[in-house]
Design a protein around this motif. Structure first.
Motif, PDB file in Angstrom:
ATOM      1  N   GLY A  23      -3.517   1.596  -3.595  1.00  0.00           N
ATOM      2  CA  GLY A  23      -3.585   2.903  -2.973  1.00  0.00           C
ATOM      3  C   GLY A  23      -4.276   2.871  -1.623  1.00  0.00           C
ATOM      4  N   ASP A  63      -8.905   0.149  -6.135  1.00  0.00           N
ATOM      5  CA  ASP A  63      -7.841   1.162  -6.055  1.00  0.00           C
ATOM      6  C   ASP A  63      -6.491   0.478  -6.208  1.00  0.00           C
ATOM      7  OD1 ASP A  63      -6.349   3.454  -5.547  1.00  0.00           O
ATOM      8  OD2 ASP A  63      -6.571   3.290  -3.366  1.00  0.00           O
ATOM      9  N   ALA A 109      -5.920   7.423 -12.189  1.00  0.00           N
ATOM     10  CA  ALA A 109      -7.219   6.773 -12.357  1.00  0.00           C
ATOM     11  C   ALA A 109      -7.227   5.726 -13.461  1.00  0.00           C
ATOM     12  CB  ALA A 109      -8.281   7.833 -12.666  1.00  0.00           C
ATOM     13  N   TYR A 141     -10.685  12.451  -4.558  1.00  0.00           N
ATOM     14  CA  TYR A 141     -11.465  11.386  -3.932  1.00  0.00           C
ATOM     15  C   TYR A 141     -10.942  11.101  -2.527  1.00  0.00           C
ATOM     16  CZ  TYR A 141     -13.777   6.910  -3.243  1.00  0.00           C
ATOM     17  OH  TYR A 141     -14.531   5.882  -2.743  1.00  0.00           O
ATOM     18  N   ASN A 142     -11.870  10.885  -1.598  1.00  0.00           N
ATOM     19  CA  ASN A 142     -11.554  10.716  -0.177  1.00  0.00           C
ATOM     20  C   ASN A 142     -10.862  11.941   0.421  1.00  0.00           C
ATOM     21  OD1 ASN A 142     -10.852   7.155  -0.452  1.00  0.00           O
ATOM     22  ND2 ASN A 142     -12.740   8.165   0.170  1.00  0.00           N
ATOM     23  N   SER A 197       0.836  -1.203   0.000  1.00  0.00           N
ATOM     24  CA  SER A 197       0.000   0.000   0.000  1.00  0.00           C
ATOM     25  C   SER A 197       0.868   1.249   0.000  1.00  0.00           C
ATOM     26  CB  SER A 197      -0.922   0.011   1.228  1.00  0.00           C
ATOM     27  OG  SER A 197      -1.821  -1.069   1.190  1.00  0.00           O
ATOM     28  N   GLY A 219      -2.774   6.676  -5.009  1.00  0.00           N
ATOM     29  CA  GLY A 219      -3.676   5.686  -5.563  1.00  0.00           C
ATOM     30  C   GLY A 219      -4.503   6.227  -6.698  1.00  0.00           C
ATOM     31  N   MET A 220      -5.774   5.840  -6.731  1.00  0.00           N
ATOM     32  CA  MET A 220      -6.617   6.188  -7.872  1.00  0.00           C
ATOM     33  C   MET A 220      -6.888   7.683  -7.968  1.00  0.00           C
ATOM     34  SD  MET A 220     -10.153   4.475  -6.459  1.00  0.00           S
ATOM     35  CE  MET A 220     -11.020   4.638  -8.011  1.00  0.00           C
ATOM     36  N   SER A 221      -6.632   8.452  -6.937  1.00  0.00           N
ATOM     37  CA  SER A 221      -6.794   9.899  -7.042  1.00  0.00           C
ATOM     38  C   SER A 221      -5.685  10.534  -7.869  1.00  0.00           C
ATOM     39  CB  SER A 221      -6.842  10.548  -5.653  1.00  0.00           C
ATOM     40  OG  SER A 221      -5.655  10.292  -4.935  1.00  0.00           O
ATOM     41  N   GLU A 247     -11.695   1.823  -1.873  1.00  0.00           N
ATOM     42  CA  GLU A 247     -12.183   1.104  -3.050  1.00  0.00           C
ATOM     43  C   GLU A 247     -11.315  -0.127  -3.245  1.00  0.00           C
ATOM     44  OE1 GLU A 247     -14.698   1.818  -5.076  1.00  0.00           O
ATOM     45  OE2 GLU A 247     -15.216   3.831  -4.394  1.00  0.00           O
ATOM     46  N   HIS A 295      -7.237   4.484  -0.958  1.00  0.00           N
ATOM     47  CA  HIS A 295      -8.642   4.865  -1.072  1.00  0.00           C
ATOM     48  C   HIS A 295      -9.573   3.735  -0.658  1.00  0.00           C
ATOM     49  CE1 HIS A 295      -7.667   8.611  -3.100  1.00  0.00           C
ATOM     50  NE2 HIS A 295      -6.743   7.934  -3.759  1.00  0.00           N
ATOM     51  N   ALA A 307      -8.093   1.938 -12.751  1.00  0.00           N
ATOM     52  CA  ALA A 307      -9.498   1.753 -12.386  1.00  0.00           C
ATOM     53  C   ALA A 307     -10.423   2.014 -13.567  1.00  0.00           C
ATOM     54  CB  ALA A 307      -9.856   2.677 -11.218  1.00  0.00           C
TER      55      ALA A 307
END
Length: 470
Positions: free
Chosen positions: A387, A394, A358, A428-429, A349, A353-355, A391, A389, A361
């Motif tokens: 990541g 992620d 993207a 996101y988050n 981790s 991440g996806m922020s 999800e 997040h 994802a």
């Protein structure tokens, strides 16, 4: 059609390496190297220094790499066009990554700029770009965006719908000028790529069916405030090889020839979408081969019909900026997971991440990764980089061999992130977007400031301006 490399499952692509330290040359910027101390340097700057000065996550962009790729692309298309007695214009597709500094780099290397929104246009203008060297496309340009583009004098506006014909004509007439326009058409060629990245098939939002081109161009030519400049087509993104471009060229030139009976057609824009290497399994086509193949295909089709070869235009973005980017993370946790009876892997981790990326994802994009703050003699272990997040999707890197002793505090880098990572970044988050740092010749500087939590709270209208944020 066979699957493109991006569609090959990670489990089928990966072979366990002897070491998890090597940097695959095709995937990393040319300046990236691991020194004797085990620390990776990019543009001559140690990643540990970048972490200390700017924090993580961090987008790192190698200025020398961007400039070199811009020059090489321009030279390739100039040479291919000259061989066939015509000229070529290379537009940098700003949607891949846009900042004033990057615009200055590519324009100084001879590229024009392609934008698709009022915001992208504003960035290009703020960088000092000559408006004549800006192309403006997009499927839903607002009247305000069209008005601004006409007002500043952009070189061409790409007509994407029936409604835009009148909108652009009215904006130009109101200023007493004649605006050059191009018509976006769908050649019907299906690029070998993810469905979300294929943009020339019939059932999608961009452009006109090729069968309507003669009719629509006739309408454009009847309007005194518009000047028809040529056809525009884009078959997709992350494309390897020239077969799709050849087929698209054949179909476009056929319509181009028909349009000549009604007046000049100075330019044929074949778009971009040239693929890059994201992993060691990818084998992108060299830009010189692409240029020779694309220009040669158009020249052959024109010769077959006995018509003059028009000036050509292309719009690469990813292939200019993508390989120049590396995203730097810090490892937070490492968790061994028994995925199946036969498969055990580490979940590594990181603090992004996806922020900040993207693409995995969105359409299962594949990436590679390396621990870059040290070298390791540990046995390579199958890992999944994820990541922070909330999800399960992620995922930053679906599958990669990392050192078996990867641990919290290690710096991990994901290469080939220069395109569509910063551009698609989100909060996101409530995670602030990272800064972008340019490196070159041993120095580093911020070219896009990162966000803080205070920045995010400042947008919340429910917080009084007199209240603290502690």
């Amino acid at each position: 059609m066979s699957a493109s490399p991006a569609h090959v499952p990670a489990s089928d692509r990966l072979a366990k390496p002897d070491t998890a330290n090597d940097l695959v040359a095709a995937v990393w910027p040319a300046s990236a190297d691991r020194e004797d101390d085990g620390i990776v340097r990019i543009g001559g700057v140690p990643v540990t220094e970048l972490k200390e000065r700017f924090g993580t996550p961090l987008y790192v962009l190698d200025e020398t790499e961007v400039r070199a790729r811009a020059r090489r692309t321009r030279a390739a298309f100039d040479a291919a066009a000259a061989e066939h007695g015509t000229t070529a214009e290379v537009y940098y597709a700003g949607k891949a990554f846009l900042s004033t500094e990057v615009v200055r780099w590519v324009t100084q290397e001879g590229l024009a700029v392609d934008v698709s929104t009022g915001g992208e246009l504003a960035v290009a203008l703020a960088a000092g770009t000559d408006p004549v060297r800006i192309g403006f496309h997009g499927n839903n340009k607002s009247t305000a965006e069209i008005s601004r583009a006409v007002e500043v004098g952009v070189g061409s506006i790409v007509i994407d719908s029936d409604a835009e014909i009148a909108r652009v004509a009215e904006a130009a007439a109101a200023r007493g000028i004649v605006q050059s326009v191009r018509l976006r058409v769908n050649s019907g060629v299906h690029a070998e790529t993810h469905d979300f990245l294929a943009t020339a098939h019939e059932d999608q939002k961009f452009g006109f069916p090729l069968a309507r081109a003669v009719e629509v161009v006739g309408r454009i030519r009847e309007l005194p405030s518009l000047r028809f400049d040529g056809l525009h087509c884009h078959i997709g993104s992350q494309i390897f090889g020239v077969a799709g471009f050849r087929e698209s060229a054949a179909r476009l030139v056929e319509v181009h020839a028909q349009l000549l009976s009604g007046g000049p057609v100075p330019v044929l824009n074949l778009g971009g979408g040239f693929g890059i290497a994201y992993t060691s399994a990818d084998d992108p086509t060299p830009i010189e081969e692409l240029a020779d193949g694309i220009v040669g295909a158009v020249a052959g089709e024109c010769a077959e019909r006995g018509i003059a070869l028009p000036s050509l235009a292309v719009e690469p973005g990813r292939s200019i900026v993508g390989p120049a980017g590396v995203t730097l993370y810090e490892v937070g946790t490492v968790k061994p997971v028994q995925a199946t009876d036969e498969l055990r892997r580490l979940y590594v981790s990181v603090d992004g991440g996806m922020s900040d990326n993207a693409r995995p994802a969105l359409y299962g994009a594949q990436y590679s990764a390396r621990v870059v703050s040290r070298a390791s003699d540990a046995e390579p272990a199958l890992a999944r980089v994820v990541g922070k997040h909330c999800e399960s999707g992620d995922i930053v890197v679906e599958a990669e061999y990392l050192p078996g002793d990867v641990a919290p505090g290690d710096l991990l880098a994901v290469p080939a992130t220069g395109a569509y990572c910063f551009s698609l970044a989100s909060n996101y988050n409530y995670i602030p977007r990272p800064p972008v740092v340019a490196v070159a010749e041993g120095s580093a500087r911020v070219i896009v400031r990162g966000e803080s939590i205070d920045d995010l709270l400042a947008r919340d209208a429910g917080i009084s301006s007199t209240e603290g944020t502690e």
